[in-house]
Design a protein around this motif. Structure first.
Motif, PDB file in Angstrom:
ATOM      1  N   GLY A  69       0.796  -1.149  -0.134  1.00 47.08           N
ATOM      2  CA  GLY A  69       0.222  -0.004  -0.044  1.00 47.08           C
ATOM      3  C   GLY A  69       0.828   1.235   0.126  1.00 47.08           C
ATOM      4  N   LEU A  70       2.045   1.225   0.613  1.00 48.37           N
ATOM      5  CA  LEU A  70       2.838   2.352   0.853  1.00 48.37           C
ATOM      6  C   LEU A  70       3.660   2.771  -0.507  1.00 48.37           C
ATOM      7  CD1 LEU A  70       4.509   1.831   4.386  1.00 48.37           C
ATOM      8  CD2 LEU A  70       2.610   3.582   3.765  1.00 48.37           C
ATOM      9  N   ARG A  71       3.907   1.304  -1.115  1.00 46.98           N
ATOM     10  CA  ARG A  71       4.800   1.314  -2.414  1.00 46.98           C
ATOM     11  C   ARG A  71       3.727   2.166  -3.530  1.00 46.98           C
ATOM     12  NH1 ARG A  71       5.821  -3.686  -2.865  1.00 46.98           N
ATOM     13  NH2 ARG A  71       7.871  -3.404  -1.653  1.00 46.98           N
ATOM     14  N   ALA A  72       2.431   1.450  -3.465  1.00 49.03           N
ATOM     15  CA  ALA A  72       1.446   2.025  -4.549  1.00 49.03           C
ATOM     16  C   ALA A  72       1.106   3.584  -4.529  1.00 49.03           C
ATOM     17  CB  ALA A  72       0.323   1.116  -4.216  1.00 49.03           C
ATOM     18  N   SER A  73       1.193   3.948  -3.177  1.00 54.53           N
ATOM     19  CA  SER A  73       1.006   5.340  -2.933  1.00 54.53           C
ATOM     20  C   SER A  73       2.097   6.508  -3.259  1.00 54.53           C
ATOM     21  CB  SER A  73       0.584   5.511  -1.469  1.00 54.53           C
ATOM     22  OG  SER A  73      -0.700   4.752  -1.123  1.00 54.53           O
ATOM     23  N   GLY A  74       3.347   5.689  -3.564  1.00 52.61           N
ATOM     24  CA  GLY A  74       4.526   6.334  -3.971  1.00 52.61           C
ATOM     25  C   GLY A  74       5.176   7.036  -2.852  1.00 52.61           C
ATOM     26  N   LEU A  75       5.018   6.315  -1.658  1.00 51.12           N
ATOM     27  CA  LEU A  75       5.623   7.047  -0.352  1.00 51.12           C
ATOM     28  C   LEU A  75       6.894   6.276  -0.090  1.00 51.12           C
ATOM     29  CD1 LEU A  75       2.409   6.753   1.957  1.00 51.12           C
ATOM     30  CD2 LEU A  75       3.643   8.871   0.760  1.00 51.12           C
ATOM     31  N   ASP A  76       7.786   7.064   0.541  1.00 49.40           N
ATOM     32  CA  ASP A  76       9.073   6.420   1.076  1.00 49.40           C
ATOM     33  C   ASP A  76       8.800   5.858   2.438  1.00 49.40           C
ATOM     34  OD1 ASP A  76      10.538   7.029  -1.289  1.00 49.40           O
ATOM     35  OD2 ASP A  76      11.060   9.131  -0.433  1.00 49.40           O
ATOM     36  N   THR A  77       7.813   6.103   3.178  1.00 47.42           N
ATOM     37  CA  THR A  77       7.594   5.443   4.416  1.00 47.42           C
ATOM     38  C   THR A  77       7.927   4.003   4.545  1.00 47.42           C
ATOM     39  OG1 THR A  77       5.728   6.980   4.863  1.00 47.42           O
ATOM     40  CG2 THR A  77       5.719   5.154   6.396  1.00 47.42           C
ATOM     41  N   LYS A  78       8.781   3.873   5.561  1.00 46.23           N
ATOM     42  CA  LYS A  78       9.105   2.303   6.000  1.00 46.23           C
ATOM     43  C   LYS A  78       8.002   1.512   6.544  1.00 46.23           C
ATOM     44  CE  LYS A  78      14.084   3.467   6.042  1.00 46.23           C
ATOM     45  NZ  LYS A  78      15.257   3.621   7.185  1.00 46.23           N
ATOM     46  N   ALA A  79       7.760   0.239   5.923  1.00 49.65           N
ATOM     47  CA  ALA A  79       6.665  -0.814   6.780  1.00 49.65           C
ATOM     48  C   ALA A  79       7.283  -1.461   7.612  1.00 49.65           C
ATOM     49  CB  ALA A  79       6.116  -1.070   5.687  1.00 49.65           C
ATOM     50  N   HIS A  80       6.905  -1.394   8.731  1.00 49.19           N
ATOM     51  CA  HIS A  80       7.178  -2.705   9.795  1.00 49.19           C
ATOM     52  C   HIS A  80       6.037  -3.275  10.296  1.00 49.19           C
ATOM     53  CE1 HIS A  80      10.708   0.010  10.488  1.00 49.19           C
ATOM     54  NE2 HIS A  80      10.028   1.056  10.111  1.00 49.19           N
ATOM     55  N   ALA A  81       6.055  -4.494  11.056  1.00 44.51           N
ATOM     56  CA  ALA A  81       4.913  -5.300  11.697  1.00 44.51           C
ATOM     57  C   ALA A  81       5.283  -5.849  12.702  1.00 44.51           C
ATOM     58  CB  ALA A  81       4.612  -6.105  10.469  1.00 44.51           C
ATOM     59  N   GLY A  82       4.588  -6.088  13.723  1.00 43.01           N
ATOM     60  CA  GLY A  82       4.765  -6.781  15.198  1.00 43.01           C
ATOM     61  C   GLY A  82       5.084  -5.957  16.269  1.00 43.01           C
ATOM     62  N   VAL A  83       4.871  -6.538  17.255  1.00 42.61           N
ATOM     63  CA  VAL A  83       4.950  -5.690  18.388  1.00 42.61           C
ATOM     64  C   VAL A  83       6.465  -5.435  18.811  1.00 42.61           C
ATOM     65  CG1 VAL A  83       2.934  -6.319  19.687  1.00 42.61           C
ATOM     66  CG2 VAL A  83       5.034  -7.636  19.880  1.00 42.61           C
ATOM     67  N   ALA A  84       7.374  -6.223  18.187  1.00 41.88           N
ATOM     68  CA  ALA A  84       8.832  -6.193  18.454  1.00 41.88           C
ATOM     69  C   ALA A  84       9.198  -4.631  17.824  1.00 41.88           C
ATOM     70  CB  ALA A  84       9.623  -7.019  17.978  1.00 41.88           C
ATOM     71  N   ALA A  85       8.759  -4.658  16.430  1.00 34.84           N
ATOM     72  CA  ALA A  85       8.979  -3.275  15.813  1.00 34.84           C
ATOM     73  C   ALA A  85       8.532  -2.123  16.429  1.00 34.84           C
ATOM     74  CB  ALA A  85       8.392  -3.627  14.355  1.00 34.84           C
ATOM     75  N   LEU A  86       7.243  -2.223  16.916  1.00 39.14           N
ATOM     76  CA  LEU A  86       6.622  -1.190  17.671  1.00 39.14           C
ATOM     77  C   LEU A  86       7.560  -0.674  18.810  1.00 39.14           C
ATOM     78  CD1 LEU A  86       3.941   0.357  17.497  1.00 39.14           C
ATOM     79  CD2 LEU A  86       3.237  -1.064  19.277  1.00 39.14           C
ATOM     80  N   ASP A  87       8.222  -1.644  19.579  1.00 45.38           N
ATOM     81  CA  ASP A  87       8.773  -1.298  20.813  1.00 45.38           C
ATOM     82  C   ASP A  87      10.206  -0.689  20.560  1.00 45.38           C
ATOM     83  OD1 ASP A  87       6.889  -2.780  22.189  1.00 45.38           O
ATOM     84  OD2 ASP A  87       8.096  -4.471  22.758  1.00 45.38           O
ATOM     85  N   ALA A  88      10.798  -1.218  19.190  1.00 41.70           N
ATOM     86  CA  ALA A  88      11.893  -0.549  18.804  1.00 41.70           C
ATOM     87  C   ALA A  88      11.892   0.878  18.398  1.00 41.70           C
ATOM     88  CB  ALA A  88      12.483  -1.502  17.640  1.00 41.70           C
ATOM     89  N   LEU A  89      10.712   1.068  17.768  1.00 43.73           N
ATOM     90  CA  LEU A  89      10.672   2.352  17.237  1.00 43.73           C
ATOM     91  C   LEU A  89      10.530   3.377  18.260  1.00 43.73           C
ATOM     92  CD1 LEU A  89       8.661   1.897  14.014  1.00 43.73           C
ATOM     93  CD2 LEU A  89      10.824   2.763  14.193  1.00 43.73           C
ATOM     94  N   ALA A  90       9.538   2.840  19.418  1.00 33.74           N
ATOM     95  CA  ALA A  90       9.397   3.644  20.771  1.00 33.74           C
ATOM     96  C   ALA A  90      10.713   4.090  21.193  1.00 33.74           C
ATOM     97  CB  ALA A  90       8.387   2.777  21.420  1.00 33.74           C
ATOM     98  N   ALA A  91      11.513   3.140  21.160  1.00 30.77           N
ATOM     99  CA  ALA A  91      12.928   3.426  21.999  1.00 30.77           C
ATOM    100  C   ALA A  91      13.749   4.163  21.063  1.00 30.77           C
ATOM    101  CB  ALA A  91      13.372   2.103  22.294  1.00 30.77           C
ATOM    102  N   ASP A  92      13.753   4.192  19.773  1.00 33.84           N
ATOM    103  CA  ASP A  92      14.560   4.677  18.759  1.00 33.84           C
ATOM    104  C   ASP A  92      14.766   6.081  18.987  1.00 33.84           C
ATOM    105  OD1 ASP A  92      16.347   5.504  16.597  1.00 33.84           O
ATOM    106  OD2 ASP A  92      15.385   4.104  15.106  1.00 33.84           O
ATOM    107  N   PRO A  93      15.886   6.572  19.359  1.00 35.30           N
ATOM    108  CA  PRO A  93      15.918   8.499  19.420  1.00 35.30           C
ATOM    109  C   PRO A  93      15.961   9.040  18.114  1.00 35.30           C
ATOM    110  CG  PRO A  93      18.148   7.195  19.531  1.00 35.30           C
ATOM    111  CD  PRO A  93      17.205   6.255  19.780  1.00 35.30           C
ATOM    112  N   ASP A  94      15.981   8.215  16.956  1.00 27.04           N
ATOM    113  CA  ASP A  94      16.109   8.815  15.816  1.00 27.04           C
ATOM    114  C   ASP A  94      14.822   8.877  14.995  1.00 27.04           C
ATOM    115  OD1 ASP A  94      18.702   9.476  15.556  1.00 27.04           O
ATOM    116  OD2 ASP A  94      19.343   7.324  14.895  1.00 27.04           O
ATOM    117  N   ALA A  95      13.706   7.867  15.437  1.00 31.23           N
ATOM    118  CA  ALA A  95      12.614   7.903  14.784  1.00 31.23           C
ATOM    119  C   ALA A  95      11.482   8.824  15.560  1.00 31.23           C
ATOM    120  CB  ALA A  95      12.074   6.455  15.288  1.00 31.23           C
ATOM    121  N   CYS A  96      11.628   9.019  17.001  1.00 30.63           N
ATOM    122  CA  CYS A  96      10.781   9.812  17.565  1.00 30.63           C
ATOM    123  C   CYS A  96      11.355  10.581  18.991  1.00 30.63           C
ATOM    124  CB  CYS A  96       9.529   9.346  17.792  1.00 30.63           C
ATOM    125  SG  CYS A  96       9.707   7.793  18.862  1.00 30.63           S
TER     126      CYS A  96
END
Length: 392
Positions: A69-96
């Motif tokens: 869906g992201l690719r079809a919309s022409g977005l550079d947004t990175k796709a992630h899935a699962g609770v481990a990815a959610l936790d990693a992004l929550a902790a990532d200082p560069d993500a937020c």
């Protein structure tokens, strides 16, 4: 400097309100991470509008569809899935650097803790995390230097009434207000045949089905009592609840000198979100000012604990301490789910919670492992009580 904001629960009502506030301040705020549970289509639509760096679907089965869906919309947004990815992004200082924690239920605990342990600014809209593990969460916040800003309208009101450092010096008591929900004024007997559709029809707030049912049973206010205990280090004896049907006074703080401060405003979550996103400055939320002449009057009444015993059950769990709030929360989630599915009556919700609390006495909440095991066991016992007809 622009704040990079992760919104967990982006497709829900709180997520929608948060994105509305963010979009009003493009020079100050940016949605850098958007996360949803299962609704890939809605998440992609939000990504098209807000163009985050990362999108997360908690259900791993939706990963391929999200990526496509992201690719079809022409977005550079990175796709992630699962609770481990959610936790990693929550902790990532560069993500937020800021996290809006709006995932409903105990499922939001891990990502909220990950953000807190990373020293982030956390706008906490997930009350179950505090109810389940409040002592551990607030200890982690102190150790990591994280800022926890409550987004529940009631706790945000208290936050606004307290000194800037958040201390409770000179506070005599805290009073949470409750709308009373859709069944305010009804007798216990008249609630026997309440339907899910009636229970989710909240008179003031637009919320998801689980939170709406909690408002109808007053469990929502009970959970908020437990939250307030953890957020403001206030014992149960100094926490009160008043029913306020106009939902204009969101909470009150009474001080030892006889002063009482209250925060008033229209019932719109964007106000609390703007406080959290803009702090220490005030920013526009899109919510109109309060015209007291138009609204005319402010009424208050005591809650009816016979018709709505969930409030007392929550206070009892708070006073029991240890794992009791975790049992309360787990049993309530099971009960509300069963009610919404038509498998249980409305009045059986408090009955199931009480049954589960009695079946699983409190023990010290020494670790997350203990709390998770308690949560799982409470859900098992509550489910068994429904299946066997022990609670109807």
């Amino acid at each position: 400097m622009t704040r990079n904001v992760a919104i967990f629960g982006a497709t829900g009502s709180i997520g929608s309100s948060a994105l509305d506030v963010v979009a009003r301040h493009p020079q100050r705020l940016r949605a850098s991470v958007l996360a949803a549970g299962r609704n890939v289509e809605a998440l992609v639509a939000l990504c098209v509008r807000h163009r985050p760096d990362h999108a997360v679907i908690a259900d791993e089965a939706g990963h391929a569809a999200l990526r496509a869906g992201l690719r079809a919309s022409g977005l550079d947004t990175k796709a992630h899935a699962g609770v481990a990815a959610l936790d990693a992004l929550a902790a990532d200082p560069d993500a937020c650097d800021t996290v809006v924690a709006a995932i409903v239920g105990a499922a939001g605990l891990d990502s909220t803790l990950a953000a807190i342990r990373s020293g982030k600014r956390v706008l906490l809209a997930n009350k179950e995390s505090l109810v389940l593990a409040g002592t551990l969460m607030m200890q982690a916040a102190r150790e990591a230097g994280a800022t926890v800003v409550p987004i529940d309208s009631e706790h945000n009101a208290i936050h606004q009434c307290l000194p800037p450092d958040g201390g409770c010096r000179g506070v005599r008591r805290i009073v949470l207000t409750a709308s009373g929900g859709p069944f305010r004024g009804r007798t216990r007997e008249s609630l026997a045949d309440v339907t899910p559709a009636q229970a989710v029809a909240h008179p003031k707030w637009s919320m998801g089905p689980k939170i709406s049912v909690d408002s109808a049973t007053l469990m929502n206010k009970g959970l908020e009592l437990i939250e307030a205990h953890h957020l403001f280090a206030m014992p149960s004896s100094r926490l009160d609840v008043l029913v306020h049907p106009q939902s204009l006074v969101h909470s009150l703080v009474e001080f030892i000198d006889g002063s009482t401060l209250a925060q008033l405003g229209l019932p719109d979550m964007r106000t609390a979100l703007a406080v959290g996103l803009g702090s220490p400055e005030r920013i526009a939320s899109g919510v109109a000012g309060l015209d007291l002449l138009q609204h005319g009057r402010l009424d208050f009444e005591a809650p009816d604990l016979r018709a709505f015993p969930c409030l007392q059950l929550a206070r009892d769990a708070l006073e029991a301490g240890g794992t009791a709030p975790a049992v309360l929360n787990a049993a309530n989630e099971v009960a509300v789910s069963a009610f919404l599915q038509g498998r249980m009556r409305f009045l059986a919700i408090p009955a199931l919670v009480e049954h589960t609390l009695a079946a699983l006495p409190a023990v010290p909440a020494e670790s997350l492992d203990v709390l998770r095991a308690t949560d799982a066991r409470a859900r098992e016992l509550a489910g068994l009580a429904i299946e066997t007809g022990a609670v109807r």
